[in-house]
Design an enzyme around this catalytic site. Structure first.
Site, short mmCIF file in Angstrom:
data_model
loop_
_atom_site.label_atom_id
_atom_site.label_comp_id
_atom_site.label_asym_id
_atom_site.label_seq_id
_atom_site.Cartn_x
_atom_site.Cartn_y
_atom_site.Cartn_z
CB SER A 12 -0.26 -2.36 -6.83
OG SER A 12 -0.53 -1.49 -5.78
N GLY A 13 -0.16 -5.54 -6.63
CA GLY A 13 -0.46 -6.79 -7.32
C GLY A 13 0.65 -7.82 -7.13
N GLY A 37 3.57 1.04 -7.62
CA GLY A 37 4.15 0.23 -8.69
C GLY A 37 4.41 -1.20 -8.25
CG HIS A 81 -5.37 -1.27 -6.70
ND1 HIS A 81 -4.78 -1.97 -5.67
CD2 HIS A 81 -4.36 -0.60 -7.30
CE1 HIS A 81 -3.49 -1.73 -5.67
NE2 HIS A 81 -3.20 -0.90 -6.65
CG ASP A 137 -6.71 -4.47 -4.22
OD1 ASP A 137 -7.02 -4.70 -5.40
OD2 ASP A 137 -5.89 -3.59 -3.88
N1 ARG Z 1 -1.26 0.98 -4.36
C1 ARG Z 1 0.11 0.87 -4.67
C2 ARG Z 1 0.28 0.50 -6.15
O1 ARG Z 1 -0.67 0.65 -6.90
C3 ARG Z 1 0.84 -0.02 -3.71
C4 ARG Z 1 1.05 0.70 -2.49
C5 ARG Z 1 1.67 -0.02 -1.38
N2 ARG Z 1 1.93 0.94 -0.38
C6 ARG Z 1 2.58 0.73 0.73
N3 ARG Z 1 2.83 1.70 1.51
N4 ARG Z 1 2.99 -0.47 1.03
O2 ARG Z 1 1.34 0.20 -6.62
#
Ligand code: ARG
Length: 492
Positions: free
Chosen positions: A441-442, A439, A296, A345
């Protein structure tokens, strides 16, 4: 990373452009691509600006042929002009042909188009996903009789016997590093990333092995291997293709009391992925050339590798300057990634230049099949993500301990009500308070086992951050290791 949410701390904060909508459930996301418009409306442009140059005194073969007079003022007869033109044209055509041949040769020699893998040296290409899938696609069956894997936390080398339709550990008898290097190469590693090969006692209870037949002569490694119930040394091959999952003794001197700021070298595989000088996502180094991140993160309009720069070995965002980043050569998103459910993902980034490993930059290990983690195994998450829901990304790298939450629990009505697929792992606390956030993510979800750090997941999604009954959801790396190795093999 949201840690005991409280008032935001002071210090430099960075607008987070990696935000994903956190509506719950993710199937009803309003807009799965809620990145700020690209290019970012402010901040220094990361792209060097070129001032168009006005040509002053140039001449080219084409102009010679068209101009009645040469620039030197000498008048040519029409016959002389013809000869010059023909000679120059032939020269140009020949140079072009040479360049084209070199390119073509490189292309043919190097590999197959579209991430295909070549069947031995036959010139036949098959899709990477057909490699070692149990069905023979290559004319001589190379795709099914060159299948190797590392099994369990002790990296036991196993070879697939297409005859017996089963994996067997390789007996250490007559084995040496040379064979180890071949096996590593066949898994997708570069020849030069070989680390070690040694015999260890096999506690898996195997009674049948793959053994080297040295009298087989000068044939392929896999043709030398045969299935046998005897292994004289009583030991099997433990193969490490890369020195991964280790870190130096980390001095926690710089650690802020009561905080969870990372110390230098503590999470050496963690990278910060920037777009136009802004942190967008995290990632994990797995080889000198490859990073694991979330699919994503690299959705349109950010699927072009030219947008991205990776920073490794630096704890503070404020110390990441464009020139010190690693440029990205290729981005491969999982072909079955679903942006609405966030299933599969995961994405890979190949670097333009390999990482130079040191005490602050090191790879994490990809999980081997047969790892057997505890159902509620303790893991670590790390990243520059927001320190509270709807907050900004952090200047300094943070880390926190989370526990894996069993799928049945995470899929319960009170938690994610069946949104968790086998390609996802939940980790965190049902009471909330500690979690990854926008932030992050990944970035990595790692665990330590047998003194080695393993990449268990990549940060994917969650409903809000650190809320009760809404733990973090991570890509399940064990599901993706075959795909990762196939991609590394096909995109050397
Ligand atoms: N989708 C988020 C990103 O792009 C990460 C979110 C993780 N959320 C959580 N509640 N653990 O950085």
């Amino acid at each position: 990373m949201a840690l005991n949410p409280g008032p935001p701390a002071f210090g430099p904060y960075y607008e987070n452009h990696g935000y994903q909508p956190e509506n719950y459930p993710p199937g009803h996301l309003v807009n799965a691509n809620a990145y700020v418009p690209y290019p970012v409306p402010y901040g220094p442009s990361a792209v060097p600006q070129y001032i168009p140059r006005v040509p002053t005194h140039t001449s080219s073969p084409a102009t010679v042929c068209l101009q009645p007079k040469s620039s030197s003022g000498i008048v040519f007869t029409s016959r002389a002009k013809k000869i010059i033109c023909v000679t120059i044209s032939i020269g140009v055509i020949l140079t072009g042909a040479v360049i084209a041949t070199v390119f073509l040769w490189k292309f043919v020699k190097n590999s197959c188009p579209n991430s295909g893998i070549e069947c031995g040296t036959s010139g036949t290409c098959i899709s990477a996903s057909n490699w070692c899938d149990g069905i023979s696609h290559c004319p001589s069956g190379e795709d099914e009789n060159h299948c190797v894997r590392l099994y369990g936390p002790k990296f036991i080398l196993q070879v697939y016997s297409s005859h017996n339709k089963s994996w067997y550990p390789v007996c250490q008898d007559d084995w040496n590093d040379h064979y180890g290097k071949i096996a590593c190469k066949d898994m997708g590693y570069n020849m030069n990333s070989f680390y070690s090969s040694q015999g260890i006692t096999d506690d898996s209870g195997a009674t049948s092995y793959m053994k080297l037949n040295l009298s087989a002569g000068n044939v392929d490694l896999y043709e030398k291997l045969y299935n046998s119930n005897v292994c004289f040394s009583g030991t099997v091959v433990s193969l490490r293709c890369i020195e991964c999952g280790t870190k130096m003794d980390v001095s926690r001197m710089s650690r802020i009391v009561g905080g969870t700021n990372a110390a230098p070298g503590e999470w050496p595989w963690q990278v910060s992925l920037h777009v136009q000088g802004v942190h967008v996502c995290g990632g994990s180094i797995i080889t000198p050339e490859w990073i694991v991140t979330a699919a994503h993160c690299v959705e349109e309009p950010l699927s072009n590798p030219r947008h991205w720069t990776a920073f490794a070995g630096i704890l503070r965002q404020s110390l990441m300057f464009y020139g010190y980043g690693y440029k990205v050569q290729k981005i491969i998103s999982h072909p079955s990634y679903d942006s609405s459910t966030k299933n599969n993902d995961i994405a890979l980034m190949k670097m333009q230049t390999p990482f130079v490993f040191n005490e602050k930059i090191r790879p994490v290990c990809l999980p081997n099949p047969g790892m057997m983690l505890e159902p509620t195994q303790s893991c670590w998450i790390s990243g520059w993500g927001a320190t509270h829901e709807k907050g900004k990304t952090s200047d300094i790298l943070n880390a926190a301990v989370v526990r894996i939450i069993e799928p049945w629990k995470c899929n319960s009505r009170y938690v994610y009500n069946n949104l968790i697929t086998p390609a996802m792992i939940c980790a965190g606390y049902l009471r909330g308070k500690i979690d990854s956030c926008q932030g992050d993510s990944g970035g990595p979800l790692v665990t330590e086992k047998n003194s080695v750090w393993w990449l268990v997941g990549d940060t994917s999604w969650g409903s809000g951050c650190a809320k009760p009954n809404r733990p973090g959801v991570y890509g399940n790396l064990t599901v993706f290791t075959d795909w990762i190795y196939q991609q590394m093999q096909a995109n050397r």
